[in-house]
Design a protein around this motif. Structure first.
Motif, PDB file in Angstrom:
ATOM      1  N   LEU A  20      48.348 -41.335 -29.459  1.00  0.00           N
ATOM      2  CA  LEU A  20      48.920 -40.319 -28.573  1.00  0.00           C
ATOM      3  C   LEU A  20      49.279 -39.036 -29.325  1.00  0.00           C
ATOM      4  CD1 LEU A  20      51.126 -42.583 -26.271  1.00  0.00           C
ATOM      5  CD2 LEU A  20      48.853 -41.640 -25.799  1.00  0.00           C
ATOM      6  N   VAL A  21      49.812 -39.174 -30.529  1.00  0.00           N
ATOM      7  CA  VAL A  21      50.164 -37.997 -31.335  1.00  0.00           C
ATOM      8  C   VAL A  21      48.901 -37.246 -31.749  1.00  0.00           C
ATOM      9  CG1 VAL A  21      51.129 -37.243 -33.553  1.00  0.00           C
ATOM     10  CG2 VAL A  21      52.393 -38.870 -32.138  1.00  0.00           C
ATOM     11  N   ILE A 114      28.437 -20.973 -13.202  1.00  0.00           N
ATOM     12  CA  ILE A 114      28.509 -22.015 -12.183  1.00  0.00           C
ATOM     13  C   ILE A 114      29.867 -22.706 -12.228  1.00  0.00           C
ATOM     14  CG2 ILE A 114      27.529 -24.215 -11.418  1.00  0.00           C
ATOM     15  CD1 ILE A 114      24.881 -23.254 -12.786  1.00  0.00           C
ATOM     16  N   LYS A 115      30.508 -22.792 -11.066  1.00  0.00           N
ATOM     17  CA  LYS A 115      31.724 -23.595 -10.926  1.00  0.00           C
ATOM     18  C   LYS A 115      31.257 -25.034 -10.763  1.00  0.00           C
ATOM     19  CE  LYS A 115      35.873 -24.023  -8.075  1.00  0.00           C
ATOM     20  NZ  LYS A 115      35.787 -25.166  -7.176  1.00  0.00           N
ATOM     21  N   LEU A 116      31.698 -25.901 -11.655  1.00  0.00           N
ATOM     22  CA  LEU A 116      31.208 -27.274 -11.732  1.00  0.00           C
ATOM     23  C   LEU A 116      32.362 -28.237 -11.481  1.00  0.00           C
ATOM     24  CD1 LEU A 116      28.901 -29.211 -12.500  1.00  0.00           C
ATOM     25  CD2 LEU A 116      29.437 -28.748 -14.900  1.00  0.00           C
ATOM     26  N   ASP A 117      32.267 -28.978 -10.373  1.00  0.00           N
ATOM     27  CA  ASP A 117      33.317 -29.930 -10.003  1.00  0.00           C
ATOM     28  C   ASP A 117      32.756 -31.340  -9.994  1.00  0.00           C
ATOM     29  OD1 ASP A 117      35.400 -27.980  -9.433  1.00  0.00           O
ATOM     30  OD2 ASP A 117      34.225 -27.458  -7.660  1.00  0.00           O
ATOM     31  N   PHE A 118      33.379 -32.222 -10.765  1.00  0.00           N
ATOM     32  CA  PHE A 118      33.041 -33.640 -10.758  1.00  0.00           C
ATOM     33  C   PHE A 118      34.139 -34.361  -9.985  1.00  0.00           C
ATOM     34  CE2 PHE A 118      31.403 -31.966 -14.791  1.00  0.00           C
ATOM     35  CZ  PHE A 118      30.078 -32.360 -14.710  1.00  0.00           C
ATOM     36  N   TYR A 119      33.745 -35.284  -9.105  1.00  0.00           N
ATOM     37  CA  TYR A 119      34.731 -36.035  -8.325  1.00  0.00           C
ATOM     38  C   TYR A 119      34.800 -37.493  -8.779  1.00  0.00           C
ATOM     39  CZ  TYR A 119      34.149 -31.879  -5.470  1.00  0.00           C
ATOM     40  OH  TYR A 119      34.063 -30.575  -5.053  1.00  0.00           O
ATOM     41  N   THR A 120      33.637 -38.091  -9.051  1.00  0.00           N
ATOM     42  CA  THR A 120      33.592 -39.447  -9.592  1.00  0.00           C
ATOM     43  C   THR A 120      32.513 -39.478 -10.671  1.00  0.00           C
ATOM     44  OG1 THR A 120      31.925 -40.256  -8.012  1.00  0.00           O
ATOM     45  CG2 THR A 120      34.243 -40.530  -7.395  1.00  0.00           C
ATOM     46  N   PRO A 121      32.549 -40.306 -11.675  1.00  0.00           N
ATOM     47  CA  PRO A 121      33.500 -41.386 -11.891  1.00  0.00           C
ATOM     48  C   PRO A 121      34.870 -40.908 -12.376  1.00  0.00           C
ATOM     49  CG  PRO A 121      31.972 -41.292 -13.723  1.00  0.00           C
ATOM     50  CD  PRO A 121      31.533 -40.265 -12.717  1.00  0.00           C
ATOM     51  N   PHE A 122      35.002 -39.634 -12.702  1.00  0.00           N
ATOM     52  CA  PHE A 122      36.308 -39.065 -13.051  1.00  0.00           C
ATOM     53  C   PHE A 122      36.333 -37.643 -12.531  1.00  0.00           C
ATOM     54  CE2 PHE A 122      33.353 -38.457 -16.522  1.00  0.00           C
ATOM     55  CZ  PHE A 122      33.425 -37.104 -16.755  1.00  0.00           C
ATOM     56  N   GLU A 123      37.505 -37.161 -12.240  1.00  0.00           N
ATOM     57  CA  GLU A 123      37.628 -35.802 -11.711  1.00  0.00           C
ATOM     58  C   GLU A 123      37.744 -34.798 -12.854  1.00  0.00           C
ATOM     59  OE1 GLU A 123      40.286 -33.208  -8.545  1.00  0.00           O
ATOM     60  OE2 GLU A 123      40.493 -35.386  -8.606  1.00  0.00           O
ATOM     61  N   PHE A 151      44.945 -34.130 -21.091  1.00  0.00           N
ATOM     62  CA  PHE A 151      45.399 -35.114 -22.068  1.00  0.00           C
ATOM     63  C   PHE A 151      44.496 -36.349 -22.117  1.00  0.00           C
ATOM     64  CE2 PHE A 151      48.063 -38.522 -23.783  1.00  0.00           C
ATOM     65  CZ  PHE A 151      48.392 -37.944 -24.996  1.00  0.00           C
ATOM     66  N   MET A 152      44.065 -36.857 -20.955  1.00  0.00           N
ATOM     67  CA  MET A 152      43.204 -38.038 -20.957  1.00  0.00           C
ATOM     68  C   MET A 152      41.872 -37.726 -21.647  1.00  0.00           C
ATOM     69  SD  MET A 152      43.836 -40.935 -20.267  1.00  0.00           S
ATOM     70  CE  MET A 152      42.954 -42.441 -20.425  1.00  0.00           C
ATOM     71  N   GLY A 153      41.370 -36.515 -21.479  1.00  0.00           N
ATOM     72  CA  GLY A 153      40.156 -36.099 -22.173  1.00  0.00           C
ATOM     73  C   GLY A 153      40.359 -36.054 -23.677  1.00  0.00           C
ATOM     74  N   PHE A 159      37.538 -41.518 -29.132  1.00  0.00           N
ATOM     75  CA  PHE A 159      36.683 -42.700 -29.133  1.00  0.00           C
ATOM     76  C   PHE A 159      35.222 -42.402 -28.802  1.00  0.00           C
ATOM     77  CE2 PHE A 159      41.021 -43.934 -28.102  1.00  0.00           C
ATOM     78  CZ  PHE A 159      41.268 -44.826 -29.135  1.00  0.00           C
ATOM     79  N   MET A 160      34.940 -41.230 -28.245  1.00  0.00           N
ATOM     80  CA  MET A 160      33.555 -40.859 -27.960  1.00  0.00           C
ATOM     81  C   MET A 160      33.373 -39.364 -28.189  1.00  0.00           C
ATOM     82  SD  MET A 160      33.245 -41.001 -23.850  1.00  0.00           S
ATOM     83  CE  MET A 160      34.412 -42.223 -23.348  1.00  0.00           C
TER      84      MET A 160
END
Length: 183
Positions: A20-21, A114-123, A151-153, A159-160
């Protein structure tokens, strides 16, 4: 036995805290880009990008799910053109809209934003940008994506390698665009 479990528990907590740090120190924005030189005039390449119907011929994501459902709306091409998709687990669902264009003109750079919006598998909500710069040996084309690194990114980036994953797709797409444009 209880001491061993306590030590393991403390080690797990320390590892999670360290992750987390480290993640919290990652940049608040990300950028992935790849470039190539295409032996074609900017107008020819621009037409392939500004017309979202043409993406089926060169976008690497089209090959990942040939059964993907596509919807086109808005302008036929250029600013206001919209492409929505609903695909398998590798593609997910999302929407692209061309929000800005600078058409090719004598010797000047051009671009498509381009405005790029992902909804799934993650927003996620990002920006994709194509820039085309005329050169003596053709046109330098750059495909970039950038946006907030939530933060999740940041945790996932430990890890990837997102630059490699997305960048490899961009390289394939640019190679496909090159092959089509150089015909």
């Amino acid at each position: 036995m209880l001491k061993v479990l306590a030590v393991i528990g403390i080690l797990v907590l320390v590892a999670v805290a360290a992750i987390l740090v480290i993640a919290s120190r990652k940049p608040d924005e990300f950028r992935v880009s790849r470039s190539t030189v295409i032996q074609a005039p900017p107008e020819k390449i621009y037409a392939q990008i500004a017309d979202m119907h043409a993406w089926t011929a060169w976008s690497p994501y089209e090959k990942k799910d040939p059964a993907m459902k596509r919807t086109f709306s808005g302008a036929e091409r250029g600013k206001g053109a919209v492409y929505e998709w609903n695909g398998n687990k590798d593609i997910g669902t999302g929407r692209m809209e061309i929000t800005e264009t600078v058409e090719p003109s004598e010797g000047a750079p051009s671009k498509i934003v381009i405005k790029l919006d992902f909804y799934t598998p993650f927003e996620a909500h990002n920006t994709a940008e194509f820039t085309l710069v005329p050169r003596a040996d053709g046109t330098a084309v750059t495909w970039a994506m950038f946006g907030p690194n939530v933060f999740m990114g940041k945790v996932m980036s430990l890890f990837m390698n997102m630059d490699k994953m997305v960048g490899d797709d961009f390289a394939v797409g640019l190679a496909n665009l090159k092959a089509i444009s150089e015909r």
